[in-house]
Write a protein that holds these residues in place. Structure first.
Motif, PDB file in Angstrom:
ATOM      1  N   ALA A 198       0.842  -1.189   0.000  1.00 49.20           N
ATOM      2  CA  ALA A 198       0.000   0.000   0.000  1.00 49.20           C
ATOM      3  C   ALA A 198       0.881   1.244   0.000  1.00 49.20           C
ATOM      4  CB  ALA A 198      -0.909   0.013   1.219  1.00 49.20           C
ATOM      5  N   ALA A 199       0.617   2.164  -0.920  1.00 46.34           N
ATOM      6  CA  ALA A 199       1.285   3.466  -0.960  1.00 46.34           C
ATOM      7  C   ALA A 199       0.255   4.494  -0.498  1.00 46.34           C
ATOM      8  CB  ALA A 199       1.775   3.783  -2.366  1.00 46.34           C
ATOM      9  N   VAL A 200       0.411   4.988   0.729  1.00 49.99           N
ATOM     10  CA  VAL A 200      -0.640   5.752   1.406  1.00 49.99           C
ATOM     11  C   VAL A 200      -0.260   7.225   1.481  1.00 49.99           C
ATOM     12  CG1 VAL A 200      -1.976   5.990   3.532  1.00 49.99           C
ATOM     13  CG2 VAL A 200      -1.243   3.715   2.763  1.00 49.99           C
ATOM     14  N   VAL A 247       4.181   4.960   3.619  1.00 45.48           N
ATOM     15  CA  VAL A 247       3.254   6.078   3.809  1.00 45.48           C
ATOM     16  C   VAL A 247       3.965   7.406   3.620  1.00 45.48           C
ATOM     17  CG1 VAL A 247       1.801   4.757   5.400  1.00 45.48           C
ATOM     18  CG2 VAL A 247       3.674   6.124   6.319  1.00 45.48           C
ATOM     19  N   ALA A 248       3.202   8.393   3.213  1.00 42.63           N
ATOM     20  CA  ALA A 248       3.720   9.759   3.197  1.00 42.63           C
ATOM     21  C   ALA A 248       3.843  10.249   4.637  1.00 42.63           C
ATOM     22  CB  ALA A 248       2.784  10.669   2.409  1.00 42.63           C
ATOM     23  N   GLU A 249       4.887  10.992   4.907  1.00 45.02           N
ATOM     24  CA  GLU A 249       5.104  11.480   6.272  1.00 45.02           C
ATOM     25  C   GLU A 249       3.926  12.298   6.779  1.00 45.02           C
ATOM     26  OE1 GLU A 249       9.991  11.915   5.963  1.00 45.02           O
ATOM     27  OE2 GLU A 249       8.676  13.608   5.474  1.00 45.02           O
ATOM     28  N   ARG A 267       7.738   2.243   6.366  1.00 44.14           N
ATOM     29  CA  ARG A 267       8.545   3.466   6.328  1.00 44.14           C
ATOM     30  C   ARG A 267       7.680   4.636   5.914  1.00 44.14           C
ATOM     31  NH1 ARG A 267      11.710   1.315   1.152  1.00 44.14           N
ATOM     32  NH2 ARG A 267      12.535  -0.053   2.769  1.00 44.14           N
ATOM     33  N   ALA A 268       8.109   5.823   6.324  1.00 41.55           N
ATOM     34  CA  ALA A 268       7.459   7.072   5.934  1.00 41.55           C
ATOM     35  C   ALA A 268       8.440   7.896   5.116  1.00 41.55           C
ATOM     36  CB  ALA A 268       7.006   7.856   7.161  1.00 41.55           C
ATOM     37  N   GLY A 328       1.625   9.804   9.134  1.00 44.20           N
ATOM     38  CA  GLY A 328       2.391   8.706   8.561  1.00 44.20           C
ATOM     39  C   GLY A 328       3.654   8.432   9.350  1.00 44.20           C
ATOM     40  N   THR A 329       4.294   9.487   9.844  1.00 44.26           N
ATOM     41  CA  THR A 329       5.500   9.306  10.653  1.00 44.26           C
ATOM     42  C   THR A 329       5.192   8.522  11.916  1.00 44.26           C
ATOM     43  OG1 THR A 329       6.443  11.366   9.812  1.00 44.26           O
ATOM     44  CG2 THR A 329       7.333  10.525  11.888  1.00 44.26           C
TER      45      THR A 329
END
Length: 254
Positions: free
Chosen positions: A111-113, A133-135, A190-191, A179-180
């Motif tokens: 998943a790319a969130v 994930v995006a931060e 990872r973020a 995300g962080t």
């Protein structure tokens, strides 16, 4: 798919992209989207070239959750509220079956969130095998804030990922987190900066796709099995299958 499709699939080679395609509604989910998601996954399962899938959302968000129009007559929530309880349960279980197919797909799903991943949006990401994930993504198990229960996987996925106490905190408070923080909790791998998310997710998927599909599928199955004895048995059986496939064709991947 028809012009009204809410999921699209793009792939060239071993990595496929499954894209939620309601950007004007922040990819708010409907039973129709879940059926399309199941159909898209089935099509990728049938394609032996596909070894990894990346699930993402078009537009500003991954998914803002269940479309609240489902409260209207004929919608999912309205049907659950107005039909016989047994019929409401059947409707919910069908939604779970369509929604949860990603976790059973015979290849890893990443998943790319980005943007919002709320309620059913976060639960969709949780059904994948890995989350990048995006931060600055905004995530929440939002259902209790609306007086509902997260019934699409959070009650099983979160305790496995973050432990019982943290899972209960996220579910019962319905609080939002970044995300962080998702990485700090152990909920995501990872973020990264939002601008780098797509490239990071695809690069990670390409790295996974270097392995044979058979080995990826069997390793995923054994690792996701919650019973230790059965997990070991699945791993042993898979090892025999993969070694036989490898040695029967030493110059090509099985």
């Amino acid at each position: 798919m028809s012009a009204a499709a809410t999921v699209r699939v793009e792939h060239d080679g071993a990595v496929a992209r499954i894209v939620l395609d309601r950007p004007d509604r922040h990819n708010a989910q409907t039973p129709g989207m879940w059926r399309e998601l199941r159909e898209a996954t089935d099509a990728l399962v049938a394609d032996p070239a596909v070894r990894v899938a990346v699930l993402t959302g078009d537009g500003p968000s991954f998914s803002s959750g269940l479309d609240l129009d489902e409260r209207r007559p004929g919608g999912l929530l309205h049907r659950i509220a107005t039909t016989d309880p047994g019929e409401g349960l059947a409707v919910t279980e069908q939604a779970q079956a369509d929604f949860r197919w990603l976790s059973r797909a015979p290849f890893p799903v990443v998943a790319a969130v980005h943007g919002a991943a709320l309620g059913a949006g976060l639960q969709l990401a949780l059904s994948c095998d890995v989350r990048i994930v995006a931060e600055d993504a905004v995530l929440a198990v939002a259902e209790l804030g609306l007086g509902a229960v997260p019934d699409l996987g959070a009650t099983t996925d979160l305790p496995r990922l973050v432990g019982l106490e943290r899972a209960l905190d996220l579910i019962l408070t319905a609080r939002r987190f970044s995300g962080t923080e998702a990485v700090e909790l152990g909920l995501a791998l990872r973020a990264v900066p939002a601008a780098d998310l797509e490239a990071e997710a695809l690069a990670y998927a390409e790295r996974l796709a270097a392995a044979p599909r058979l080995a990826l599928a069997r390793a995923k199955e054994a690792t996701r099995e919650p019973d230790p004895a059965r997990s070991l048995r699945l791993a042993a059986t898979a090892q025999v299958e993969c070694v036989r496939a490898m040695l029967s064709s030493p110059t090509t991947r099985p």
